[in-house]
Design an enzyme around this catalytic site. Sequence first.
Site, PDB file in Angstrom:
ATOM      1  N   GLU A 573       0.777  -1.243  -0.059  1.00  0.00           N
ATOM      2  CA  GLU A 573      -0.212  -0.187   0.117  1.00  0.00           C
ATOM      3  C   GLU A 573       0.876   1.211   0.005  1.00  0.00           C
ATOM      4  OE1 GLU A 573      -2.876   0.442   3.069  1.00  0.00           O
ATOM      5  OE2 GLU A 573      -3.533   2.279   2.336  1.00  0.00           O
ATOM      6  N   ASN A 628      -4.624   4.954  -2.035  1.00  0.00           N
ATOM      7  CA  ASN A 628      -5.731   5.614  -1.356  1.00  0.00           C
ATOM      8  C   ASN A 628      -6.089   6.896  -2.071  1.00  0.00           C
ATOM      9  OD1 ASN A 628      -5.588   4.178   1.524  1.00  0.00           O
ATOM     10  ND2 ASN A 628      -3.585   4.865   1.283  1.00  0.00           N
ATOM     11  N   GLU A 660      -7.786   2.387  -3.091  1.00  0.00           N
ATOM     12  CA  GLU A 660      -8.712   2.059  -1.836  1.00  0.00           C
ATOM     13  C   GLU A 660      -9.547   3.336  -1.498  1.00  0.00           C
ATOM     14  OE1 GLU A 660      -6.271   1.417   1.485  1.00  0.00           O
ATOM     15  OE2 GLU A 660      -5.198  -0.286   0.462  1.00  0.00           O
ATOM     16  N   ASP A 690     -11.925   0.577   1.814  1.00  0.00           N
ATOM     17  CA  ASP A 690     -10.889   0.617   3.213  1.00  0.00           C
ATOM     18  C   ASP A 690     -11.656   0.974   4.365  1.00  0.00           C
ATOM     19  OD1 ASP A 690      -8.461   0.981   4.266  1.00  0.00           O
ATOM     20  OD2 ASP A 690      -7.875   2.900   2.925  1.00  0.00           O
ATOM     21  N   GLU A 747      -6.239  -4.999   8.707  1.00  0.00           N
ATOM     22  CA  GLU A 747      -5.385  -4.268   8.553  1.00  0.00           C
ATOM     23  C   GLU A 747      -4.758  -3.820  10.259  1.00  0.00           C
ATOM     24  OE1 GLU A 747      -6.092  -0.251   6.283  1.00  0.00           O
ATOM     25  OE2 GLU A 747      -7.931  -0.652   7.430  1.00  0.00           O
TER      26      GLU A 747
HETATM   27  P1  C2E Z   1      -4.940   3.912   5.622  1.00  0.00           P
HETATM   28  O1  C2E Z   1      -5.243   3.979   4.292  1.00  0.00           O
HETATM   29  O2  C2E Z   1      -6.156   2.989   6.471  1.00  0.00           O
HETATM   30  O3  C2E Z   1      -3.677   3.228   6.040  1.00  0.00           O
HETATM   31  C1  C2E Z   1      -3.146   2.559   6.609  1.00  0.00           C
HETATM   32  C2  C2E Z   1      -2.658   3.299   8.106  1.00  0.00           C
HETATM   33  O4  C2E Z   1      -2.480   2.301   9.320  1.00  0.00           O
HETATM   34  C3  C2E Z   1      -1.431   3.754   7.810  1.00  0.00           C
HETATM   35  O5  C2E Z   1      -1.278   4.955   8.489  1.00  0.00           O
HETATM   36  C4  C2E Z   1      -0.243   2.772   8.336  1.00  0.00           C
HETATM   37  O6  C2E Z   1       0.913   3.388   8.559  1.00  0.00           O
HETATM   38  C5  C2E Z   1      -0.916   2.446   9.587  1.00  0.00           C
HETATM   39  N1  C2E Z   1      -0.483   1.018   9.972  1.00  0.00           N
HETATM   40  C6  C2E Z   1      -0.258  -0.091   9.093  1.00  0.00           C
HETATM   41  N2  C2E Z   1       0.007  -1.121   9.945  1.00  0.00           N
HETATM   42  C7  C2E Z   1      -0.354  -0.761  11.305  1.00  0.00           C
HETATM   43  C8  C2E Z   1      -0.032  -1.369  12.565  1.00  0.00           C
HETATM   44  O7  C2E Z   1       0.413  -2.633  12.548  1.00  0.00           O
HETATM   45  N3  C2E Z   1      -0.492  -0.613  13.617  1.00  0.00           N
HETATM   46  C9  C2E Z   1      -0.991   0.651  13.437  1.00  0.00           C
HETATM   47  N4  C2E Z   1      -1.160   1.189  14.698  1.00  0.00           N
HETATM   48  N5  C2E Z   1      -1.104   1.162  12.393  1.00  0.00           N
HETATM   49  C10 C2E Z   1      -0.447   0.380  11.238  1.00  0.00           C
HETATM   50  P2  C2E Z   1      -0.742   6.260   7.794  1.00  0.00           P
HETATM   51  O8  C2E Z   1       0.284   5.861   6.779  1.00  0.00           O
HETATM   52  O9  C2E Z   1      -0.669   7.167   8.939  1.00  0.00           O
HETATM   53  O10 C2E Z   1      -2.141   6.798   7.014  1.00  0.00           O
HETATM   54  C11 C2E Z   1      -3.180   7.005   7.694  1.00  0.00           C
HETATM   55  C12 C2E Z   1      -4.098   7.188   6.743  1.00  0.00           C
HETATM   56  O11 C2E Z   1      -4.059   8.378   5.771  1.00  0.00           O
HETATM   57  C13 C2E Z   1      -4.434   6.143   5.774  1.00  0.00           C
HETATM   58  O12 C2E Z   1      -5.010   5.257   6.161  1.00  0.00           O
HETATM   59  C14 C2E Z   1      -5.140   6.650   4.652  1.00  0.00           C
HETATM   60  O13 C2E Z   1      -6.452   6.971   4.830  1.00  0.00           O
HETATM   61  C15 C2E Z   1      -4.731   7.975   4.615  1.00  0.00           C
HETATM   62  N6  C2E Z   1      -3.489   8.228   3.559  1.00  0.00           N
HETATM   63  C16 C2E Z   1      -2.406   7.744   3.471  1.00  0.00           C
HETATM   64  N7  C2E Z   1      -1.558   7.865   2.423  1.00  0.00           N
HETATM   65  C17 C2E Z   1      -2.539   8.448   1.558  1.00  0.00           C
HETATM   66  C18 C2E Z   1      -2.289   8.902   0.174  1.00  0.00           C
HETATM   67  O14 C2E Z   1      -1.542   8.987  -0.508  1.00  0.00           O
HETATM   68  N8  C2E Z   1      -3.844   9.596  -0.312  1.00  0.00           N
HETATM   69  C19 C2E Z   1      -4.880   9.460   0.393  1.00  0.00           C
HETATM   70  N9  C2E Z   1      -5.981   9.980   0.029  1.00  0.00           N
HETATM   71  N10 C2E Z   1      -4.848   9.150   1.733  1.00  0.00           N
HETATM   72  C20 C2E Z   1      -3.656   8.677   1.989  1.00  0.00           C
HETATM   73 MG    MG Z   2      -7.417   1.759   6.280  1.00  0.00          MG
HETATM   74 MG    MG Z   3      -5.671   2.745   3.024  1.00  0.00          MG
END
Ligand code: C2E
Ligand code: MG
Ligand code: MG
Length: 802
Positions: A573, A628, A660, A690, A747
Site C-alpha cells: 500500500e 488511497n 482504496e 478501506d 489492517e
Molecule cells: P489507511 O489507508 O487505513 O492506511 C493504513 C494506516 O495504518 C497507515 O497509517 C499505516 O501506517 C497504519 N498502519 C499499518 N500497519 C499498522 C499497524 O500494525 N499498527 C498501527 N497502529 N498502524 C498501522 P498512515 O500512513 O498514517 O495513514 C493514515 C491514513 O492516511 C491512511 O489510512 C489513509 O487513509 C490516509 N493516506 C495515507 N496515504 C494517503 C494517500 O496517498 N492518499 C490519500 N488520499 N490518503 C492517504
Molecule cells: Mg485503512
Molecule cells: Mg488505505
Amino acid sequence: MLKFLTCLTTQHDLRLVLVAGAVCLAGCFTTFRLYSRMRGARGVVRSAWLLLTGLVAGSSVWATHFIAMVAFTPGLKTGYSPTGTLLSLMIAALFMAGGFAVASAQRTTTNDLAGGVLIGLGVASMHYTGMSAFVTQGQLVWEHATVGLSTLLGVAGATAALILAGSARTIRRQAIGGGLLCLGIVSLHFTGMSAITIVPDMAVSVPEQLLSGGILTLAVGSITSMIILGGLGAVAIESQTSRSALERIRRLANAAYEGLVVVQSGRINDANAAFCELAGASLSDLVGRPLFGEILTFDEASPNREDVRREGFLQPVAGGREIPVEVFSRLMDDGARVETSGLTVLAVRDLRERRAAEEKIRYLAEHDGLTGLLNRNSLQMRLAAAIDRVEASGESLAVICIDLDHFKEANDQHGHLAGDALLVETARRLQSTVQAPSFAARLGGDEFIVVQVAGGDQPAAAAELAGRLIETLGAPVAHEGQELALGSSLGVSLYPDDGRTVEALMANADMALYRAKESGRGAYRFFKREMDDTIRERRNLARDLRQGIADNELLVHYQPLARAADGDVCGFEALVRWKHPTRGMIPPLEFIPVAEENGLIGALGDWVLRQACADAAAWEKPLRIAVNLSPLQLHNPALPSLVHEVLITTGLSPSRLELEITESALFKDYQRALDNLRRLKALGVRIAMDDFGTGFSSLSTLQSFPFDKIKIDKSFVENIHRHDRATVIVRAVLGLGRSLEIPVVAEGVETEEQILFLRGEDCAELQGYAIGRPTPVDGLTEWTTATRSVATDPPRKAKRSA
Ligand code: C2E
Ligand code: MG
Ligand code: MG
C-alpha cells in the site's frame, strides 16, 4: 476773406486750382491710409511705414503748393528757382514725418496735438520756402497778419485731422482725416497767397534758366502721382498679405483638434471651429461674450500668468453638462503688429475622454473583474474609512467573512464556466442584500466579505444579516438547465470588541469562518477569543503544504500486504509522507484533511498515484500496488482518464493497481462516485473498500458495487481477543466477505496471535507491523525480488521501521 476770394478767383487759373486740390486730397487720404498702417506696426516695419507716410504727405503738400503756384497768374512773367523748390520739398517731407512720428509715439491727444502743430508748421515752412523760390517782375509786399493767419489755419487743419482720425481704421474715417488735412493745406496756401501784393518792377529780371510753370506742373504732377500711387499700392499689398495670412492662420486654427479662443479684456475676440463646437455656439454668438466665469470656470483661482496650465469646466452656451477642460493660456504677440498686444490666446482641451479612461482604470483597479464587487485592495481602504466613520458616528460595524461551501467541488464537476456563474450570482445576491453604507467585496476565489455599518445593537444586527445572507445564498442557482445548490459559511467579527484595525477584524472574522466550516458548514459563527492557536496552526500548515508540494517535500512509503495462508508478500500500500523542513515528519492523518480543505488534494493525490505506479512498474515481481483515494478525488469526473493516462505513461498493468476508497467517501455523491468506480473498473483497475467497519458498514454498499477487496479497519483487529465485540465484528466481516465472495484484508496486524486468529478465520491477506512497516521504496528489494513467508519466520524478521 474778400481779399482771399478775389485772389483765388481773379488771379488764379481755376482749372489748375482744381488739379492742385485733387492732388492734395488724394495725397492726404493716402497719407492717412499709410499712417494707420504705421500705427499698427512695430520696429523696422514701423519706421518704413513712417518714411512712406512722410514722403507721401510731404510730396502731396509740395505738389499742391506748386501746382497752385502755376495756377497763380499775376499778369507778369514768373519763374521758380530750383534750389528753393527742392529745399521746400525736403522741408515738407521732414516736417510731415516728424509730425506723424510725434503724433503716433503715444496714444494721447497731447501727442495728436503736438503732431498736428508740427505738421501745420511744416506746411507753412514749405509754403513760405517755396514762395522764396518764386521770382516775378516786381516786388512782393507781405501782409504779416495774413501770413500768421494762414499758418494758424494750416496748424488747425492738421491738428483736427489727427485728433479726429489719427486712430482711424476704416477707409471712411481715414478719408475724413485726409479731408481735414487737405482743407488745412489748401486754406493755408490761398490765405498765404492773399497775403502778397506784387508791385510791378520792370527792373527785376526773371532769368531764362528758371523753371517755367508748364514744366513744373508736369514734373510735380507726375512725380507726386507716382508717389501717391506707390503709397496706395503698398497699403493694398500689405492689406492683402495680412488678409491671406489671417485666412491661413484661421484655416490652421480650424483644423486644430483643440479649441482655441482669443480673449481681450476678458471678452471673446475670436475662436476656432473646435472651440465653437465645444461651446455649442457660432463664432458670431461668441464674439464679445465674457469668457471667464460665464463660459469657462477654473478649479481654483490661479494667477493668470503666461503659459499657465489650468483645469476647469466649460459650460456650453446652449446649456447642458459641463465639460471638464484643460486650458493653456499665453499672451499673444507677433512682434510686428500693435493690434495683437493685450490679447490672450487660450488652448482649451476637452478632457472628457481622458476622464472617462481614468475613471475606467480606477474602476478596474478597485473592482473585481469577474463580479464587479470591490476587490481586496479597495476593501481595505473602505473598511478603514468605515472604521473612521463609526468611530465618529457611534454606529456599529461588523465584518462578515463568507466562504461558499463545496465551491471547489462544483467548479471541478461542472467546469469553470459554471463556477464563474456561481460567483457572479453570489455577488449579485450579496449586493441586493447589503445596503449602503454597508458594502460587499470579493477577496478572491470563493471568499467574500460584507462590511455592515448599522445603527442597531450588536451582535443582534450582525446575526440578523448573517442569517439573511445564509438564506439568500442557499437558494439554488440555475446554470445551463441545471440547478446548482451551494451553501455558505460565515464568520463574524465586531468592531471594536474583536479588533480595532482592518487586519484584526478581517483575521478574526476569518477565524470565526473557519469554526463555522468545521462545525458542519451552512452556519455563521461569531468570533470568540478561544478560537486561537489551533486554527492559526492549520492555516500555517496549509501554507507550508502548498509550498511543500512545490518543493518536493512529499515522499511515498510502501507497506507490504501478505497472503495469510503462506505469508508471501503479494502487494504494497502506498502511504504518503511529508518531510517538513522544520517540523520533521508530519503524519498523513494530519495533513490530508488540510489538503482537502485547501484544494491541494488533487495535486497531491495525482502525484502519489503517479509515483506509486512508476515505482511498482520497476519491480521485478508483478506485485500489486494499492493507492488511497480521497473523497474529493473520487468525485472528480476526470479521475478515470487521469488513471488511464498514468497507467499508460508508467507502463503498469491495470490489474496490478488497486484503488482504496472509504465508505463515507462514496456517500457524498453516491451516483457520481459509482459512475467513476465503474469507469475505473472498466480500465481493469481493482477497487478496495478501506477501513470497513468505521462508517455505515452497510451491506447495500457492498452489494451496489463489485468491490475486489474489503479491508477491516485496524481498530477492530487490534482488539481481537481484547474486546468480544471487536472479535464478533471481525468474524462477521470475514463471513460477509465469504458470502459475497469478496476477499477480506485485515489492517493493523501487530501480533502473532492476531495472525493465527485471522488465518483460522479464513482471512485472505494481512497488513500491519507484524508483516512489515511502511518503508521507502529502496527498502523493498528483498520483497520485490525474493519470496518471503510469515509461516516459517513470522513477524519479527519482516518488521521494518516506519
Ligand atoms: P489507511 O489507508 O487505513 O492506511 C493504513 C494506516 O495504518 C497507515 O497509517 C499505516 O501506517 C497504519 N498502519 C499499518 N500497519 C499498522 C499497524 O500494525 N499498527 C498501527 N497502529 N498502524 C498501522 P498512515 O500512513 O498514517 O495513514 C493514515 C491514513 O492516511 C491512511 O489510512 C489513509 O487513509 C490516509 N493516506 C495515507 N496515504 C494517503 C494517500 O496517498 N492518499 C490519500 N488520499 N490518503 C492517504
Ligand atoms: Mg485503512
Ligand atoms: Mg488505505
